[in-house]
Design a protein around this motif. Sequence first.
Motif, PDB file in Angstrom:
ATOM      1  N   LEU A   1      55.688  25.866  27.481  1.00 53.81           N
ATOM      2  CA  LEU A   1      56.952  26.572  27.726  1.00 53.81           C
ATOM      3  C   LEU A   1      56.717  28.086  27.714  1.00 53.81           C
ATOM      4  O   LEU A   1      57.231  28.836  28.556  1.00 53.81           O
ATOM      5  CB  LEU A   1      57.962  26.145  26.650  1.00 53.81           C
ATOM      6  N   LYS A   2      55.906  28.514  26.753  1.00 50.62           N
ATOM      7  CA  LYS A   2      55.586  29.940  26.621  1.00 50.62           C
ATOM      8  C   LYS A   2      54.872  30.456  27.882  1.00 50.62           C
ATOM      9  O   LYS A   2      55.109  31.590  28.322  1.00 50.62           O
ATOM     10  CB  LYS A   2      54.695  30.128  25.381  1.00 50.62           C
ATOM     11  N   ALA A   3      54.013  29.619  28.461  1.00 52.54           N
ATOM     12  CA  ALA A   3      53.293  30.026  29.667  1.00 52.54           C
ATOM     13  C   ALA A   3      54.265  30.273  30.826  1.00 52.54           C
ATOM     14  O   ALA A   3      54.062  31.193  31.639  1.00 52.54           O
ATOM     15  CB  ALA A   3      52.265  28.961  30.052  1.00 52.54           C
ATOM     16  N   GLU A   4      55.315  29.487  30.906  1.00 50.91           N
ATOM     17  CA  GLU A   4      56.343  29.704  31.924  1.00 50.91           C
ATOM     18  C   GLU A   4      57.049  31.049  31.685  1.00 50.91           C
ATOM     19  O   GLU A   4      57.325  31.804  32.625  1.00 50.91           O
ATOM     20  CB  GLU A   4      57.365  28.569  31.905  1.00 50.91           C
ATOM     21  N   ALA A   5      57.346  31.304  30.408  1.00 52.16           N
ATOM     22  CA  ALA A   5      57.983  32.582  30.062  1.00 52.16           C
ATOM     23  C   ALA A   5      57.056  33.750  30.411  1.00 52.16           C
ATOM     24  O   ALA A   5      57.502  34.784  30.920  1.00 52.16           O
ATOM     25  CB  ALA A   5      58.349  32.599  28.576  1.00 52.16           C
ATOM     26  N   ASP A   6      55.752  33.570  30.178  1.00 50.14           N
ATOM     27  CA  ASP A   6      54.770  34.610  30.526  1.00 50.14           C
ATOM     28  C   ASP A   6      54.771  34.875  32.029  1.00 50.14           C
ATOM     29  O   ASP A   6      54.640  36.024  32.472  1.00 50.14           O
ATOM     30  CB  ASP A   6      53.361  34.190  30.079  1.00 50.14           C
ATOM     31  N   ALA A   7      54.893  33.792  32.812  1.00 45.42           N
ATOM     32  CA  ALA A   7      54.906  33.949  34.274  1.00 45.42           C
ATOM     33  C   ALA A   7      56.117  34.773  34.713  1.00 45.42           C
ATOM     34  O   ALA A   7      56.018  35.615  35.619  1.00 45.42           O
ATOM     35  CB  ALA A   7      54.905  32.578  34.941  1.00 45.42           C
ATOM     36  N   ALA A   8      57.245  34.536  34.071  1.00 43.01           N
ATOM     37  CA  ALA A   8      58.437  35.336  34.381  1.00 43.01           C
ATOM     38  C   ALA A   8      58.223  36.788  33.971  1.00 43.01           C
ATOM     39  O   ALA A   8      58.593  37.723  34.703  1.00 43.01           O
ATOM     40  CB  ALA A   8      59.666  34.752  33.676  1.00 43.01           C
ATOM     41  N   ASP A   9      57.598  36.985  32.810  1.00 39.51           N
ATOM     42  CA  ASP A   9      57.334  38.350  32.336  1.00 39.51           C
ATOM     43  C   ASP A   9      56.435  39.130  33.300  1.00 39.51           C
ATOM     44  O   ASP A   9      56.611  40.340  33.480  1.00 39.51           O
ATOM     45  CB  ASP A   9      56.686  38.313  30.944  1.00 39.51           C
ATOM     46  N   ALA A  10      55.474  38.424  33.906  1.00 38.16           N
ATOM     47  CA  ALA A  10      54.575  39.093  34.849  1.00 38.16           C
ATOM     48  C   ALA A  10      55.376  39.635  36.035  1.00 38.16           C
ATOM     49  O   ALA A  10      55.138  40.764  36.498  1.00 38.16           O
ATOM     50  CB  ALA A  10      53.500  38.111  35.324  1.00 38.16           C
ATOM     51  N   ILE A  11      56.333  38.859  36.495  1.00 41.75           N
ATOM     52  CA  ILE A  11      57.179  39.309  37.619  1.00 41.75           C
ATOM     53  C   ILE A  11      58.086  40.454  37.169  1.00 41.75           C
ATOM     54  O   ILE A  11      58.248  41.452  37.873  1.00 41.75           O
ATOM     55  CB  ILE A  11      57.992  38.120  38.170  1.00 41.75           C
ATOM     56  N   LEU A  12      58.633  40.321  35.965  1.00 43.97           N
ATOM     57  CA  LEU A  12      59.492  41.392  35.440  1.00 43.97           C
ATOM     58  C   LEU A  12      58.707  42.692  35.307  1.00 43.97           C
ATOM     59  O   LEU A  12      59.189  43.775  35.667  1.00 43.97           O
ATOM     60  CB  LEU A  12      60.077  40.987  34.076  1.00 43.97           C
ATOM     61  N   ALA A  13      57.467  42.586  34.811  1.00 40.49           N
ATOM     62  CA  ALA A  13      56.646  43.780  34.611  1.00 40.49           C
ATOM     63  C   ALA A  13      56.296  44.432  35.948  1.00 40.49           C
ATOM     64  O   ALA A  13      56.267  45.664  36.062  1.00 40.49           O
ATOM     65  CB  ALA A  13      55.369  43.410  33.848  1.00 40.49           C
ATOM     66  N   ALA A  14      56.044  43.588  36.957  1.00 43.94           N
ATOM     67  CA  ALA A  14      55.681  44.122  38.269  1.00 43.94           C
ATOM     68  C   ALA A  14      56.822  44.930  38.882  1.00 43.94           C
ATOM     69  O   ALA A  14      56.598  45.795  39.725  1.00 43.94           O
ATOM     70  CB  ALA A  14      55.287  42.975  39.200  1.00 43.94           C
ATOM     71  N   HIS A  15      58.045  44.625  38.453  1.00 38.92           N
ATOM     72  CA  HIS A  15      59.201  45.311  39.032  1.00 38.92           C
ATOM     73  C   HIS A  15      59.904  46.201  38.013  1.00 38.92           C
ATOM     74  O   HIS A  15      61.071  46.530  38.179  1.00 38.92           O
ATOM     75  CB  HIS A  15      60.189  44.290  39.599  1.00 38.92           C
ATOM     76  N   ALA A  16      59.164  46.575  36.958  1.00 35.94           N
ATOM     77  CA  ALA A  16      59.780  47.322  35.859  1.00 35.94           C
ATOM     78  C   ALA A  16      60.447  48.598  36.336  1.00 35.94           C
ATOM     79  O   ALA A  16      61.438  49.051  35.771  1.00 35.94           O
ATOM     80  CB  ALA A  16      58.735  47.632  34.794  1.00 35.94           C
ATOM     81  N   THR A  17      59.900  49.189  37.402  1.00 38.00           N
ATOM     82  CA  THR A  17      60.455  50.462  37.854  1.00 38.00           C
ATOM     83  C   THR A  17      61.321  50.302  39.098  1.00 38.00           C
ATOM     84  O   THR A  17      61.762  51.278  39.689  1.00 38.00           O
ATOM     85  CB  THR A  17      59.320  51.447  38.175  1.00 38.00           C
ATOM     86  N   ASP A  18      61.571  49.050  39.484  1.00 38.65           N
ATOM     87  CA  ASP A  18      62.288  48.802  40.734  1.00 38.65           C
ATOM     88  C   ASP A  18      63.797  48.765  40.598  1.00 38.65           C
ATOM     89  O   ASP A  18      64.489  48.513  41.574  1.00 38.65           O
ATOM     90  CB  ASP A  18      61.865  47.451  41.346  1.00 38.65           C
ATOM     91  N   ALA A  19      64.278  48.960  39.389  1.00 39.15           N
ATOM     92  CA  ALA A  19      65.714  48.789  39.199  1.00 39.15           C
ATOM     93  C   ALA A  19      66.493  49.634  40.192  1.00 39.15           C
ATOM     94  O   ALA A  19      66.300  50.832  40.287  1.00 39.15           O
ATOM     95  CB  ALA A  19      66.089  49.169  37.783  1.00 39.15           C
ATOM     96  N   HIS A  20      67.311  48.975  40.921  1.00 40.27           N
ATOM     97  CA  HIS A  20      68.141  49.661  41.895  1.00 40.27           C
ATOM     98  C   HIS A  20      69.275  50.341  41.150  1.00 40.27           C
ATOM     99  O   HIS A  20      70.085  49.677  40.516  1.00 40.27           O
ATOM    100  CB  HIS A  20      68.692  48.636  42.893  1.00 40.27           C
ATOM    101  N   PRO A  21      69.343  51.682  41.173  1.00 44.54           N
ATOM    102  CA  PRO A  21      70.324  52.366  40.338  1.00 44.54           C
ATOM    103  C   PRO A  21      71.761  51.892  40.607  1.00 44.54           C
ATOM    104  O   PRO A  21      72.558  51.782  39.677  1.00 44.54           O
ATOM    105  CB  PRO A  21      70.151  53.842  40.696  1.00 44.54           C
TER     106      PRO A  21
END
Lengths: 304, 100, 253
Positions: free
Chosen positions: A278-298
């Motif tokens: 389960l944790k590995a799935e959460a890690d996979a989501a985190d990788a995507i979140l991290a890749a877009h950390a600066t992409d937040a559309h204001p």
Amino acid sequence: MRATRPPQAVQPLRLPIFPTPLKSGAGFKPEHLDAILADSRKVGFFEVHAENYMGEGGAPLAMLERLRADYPIFLHGVAMSIGGEGPLDREHLARFKRLVRRYEPQVVSEHLAWSTHDTAFYNDLLPVPYTRAVLKRVVRHIDEVQHTLGRTLLLENPSTYVTFNDCEMGEIEFIREVARRTGCGLLLDVNNVFVSATNHGFSPESYLADFPLHLVCEIHLAGHATEADDEGKPLLIDAHDRPVSSEVWALYGQVIATLGPTPTLIEWDNDVPEWAVLKAEADAADAILAAHATDAHPDLRHAG
Amino acid sequence: MITTRRVFSAAILASAVTAAVSSLSVAPAAADDGKEKCYGVAMAGKNDCAAGAGTTCAGTSKVDFQGNSWKYVDKGTCTSMMLDGDRKGSLEPLTRDIPA
Amino acid sequence: MPVERSVEAAFAAGLLDPSVSVPVQVKGQTPRRYAVYRNNVTVGLVRALEANFPAIRRLLGEAYFAGLARQFVQDYPPRSPLLFHYGANFPAHLAAQDDLAAYPYLADVARLEQLWRQAYHAADAPTLAPEELAGLDEAAMADLRLTPHPAFALLASPYAVHAIFTANRAAGAAVADPARPEWVMLTRPRFDVIVKPIPKGAHGFFSALASGVTLAEAAEQGFACDDSFDLAAAIRLMVEAGAFQSLSLRATP
């Protein structure tokens, strides 16, 4: 963010206050507690089904209290029957309120569905027809929940296997209108979008392009099973019993690229694996979140 | 009017209480064992912390066949208990809970 | 003419009844699609009963239990989303099955499983400390009353209900002589439920105490149930197991 700010201090806070976890979290299973507490790398949050903590006392409440000391808790109701034609169960709402008081959850959410008819509780998220009459009662019910809890509710988009003949609007129009009239936030379940899109033959990309992403405060991801419908076409079941599918990961990546980092839950409720899986799935989501950390559309980061 | 017969004098009650309490050499059951068990490794695989049924927000891929033939299927350990007398294992787990 | 049923009423009507056809309001009236909901509801509730009555499931076997449970959820769907309480009338349902007449202990085993879950989810409360009893004056003894702990429960059965329960909650051995009476006490001092077979006299004594009578009256009840009732042993048992939470000294309830 409206829905994730700390709760109003009606009583002295004795629980830690956490910032909004712009990370992944996991659905909490009691059998994972030891592994979770022994794990040096923490997930962003845990989500629980409110109903399973509505006993009077004992181990379930103690376990949740222990978890709450270290993690933000998201409280996810599955039985409020917000889409139901009958009135809300006031006793149930009162129990829900006690949980909100006791655990001060970061997020409180429920489903666009019904699960009780007359006196029977069916333990499933049953579909609502998108009509003006149903819209009115969903709005009335969400108003009542938010007023009683003193909290903003996040409403989750459903996965469905049938549609109804007499619909007067589409799902997104319905959800958008509910949010406009109640001020509720939204919980976007990307797997539900993919399941419904496949089952009803619409494009999940178009659905997501129309969806009011600026109201989304949380995302759900889960695995689904594949069956066949009456004509032999794929019929997806929202089974939460396996890893997230590659199609859903791709859609999730597109959503996060637009929306920026958003708390993301991995749901795994049937054939629950060990914590590491389960944790590995959460890690996979985190990788995507991290890749877009600066992409937040204001324009999409709504203010509180 | 019924009057309760005070068969037990205060002295008899007091001596029974004293005997009971003085024989409790260790602290009573309100120890932290349960917490340890639920939070500890011992929990895994044990049913002590199983809460019973929970709610679901997921569907299921397990198909339930709505047949009516269920009345004639295997009856689990009921039958062996009554008919076979086949003790599949030791009786020790059954007897060790009986207080001395 | 009856009023036309709502979409929800029509949808609900067939969820647990396979003989009801797909609601007319469902687009295309697609049986396999509607069947997903039927299956979710049926399997979900059958699983809830499996989780709530694991010993009964083992006793009956998986297939027989599933069939019986399916019938039960159709007749008595839950009325509360607190599914860990679901099946309060399942013991009575078991007792009413003609096919199970040869296994008359099943209903009491199911009652014990129901009591176990009630104890597990009962409110937290302190248990009576031995010092509280030790510190009492002899003169106060006659008027002593005890308040049961929220998790405390008793069960009396003409069958070896504790032995059967214990053997079938885990993969234990078959119980050779189910037709002997047992008296059982459930307590939960902190988080773990304790299920204990107790003597007949202790059952009568605890039962009376829990109803609010004085220690003296309860002791009398213990002896009325069983000539060999051991009062000191019973008091020790109740304190050890955490059956009561507090005491009071008053002449009348």
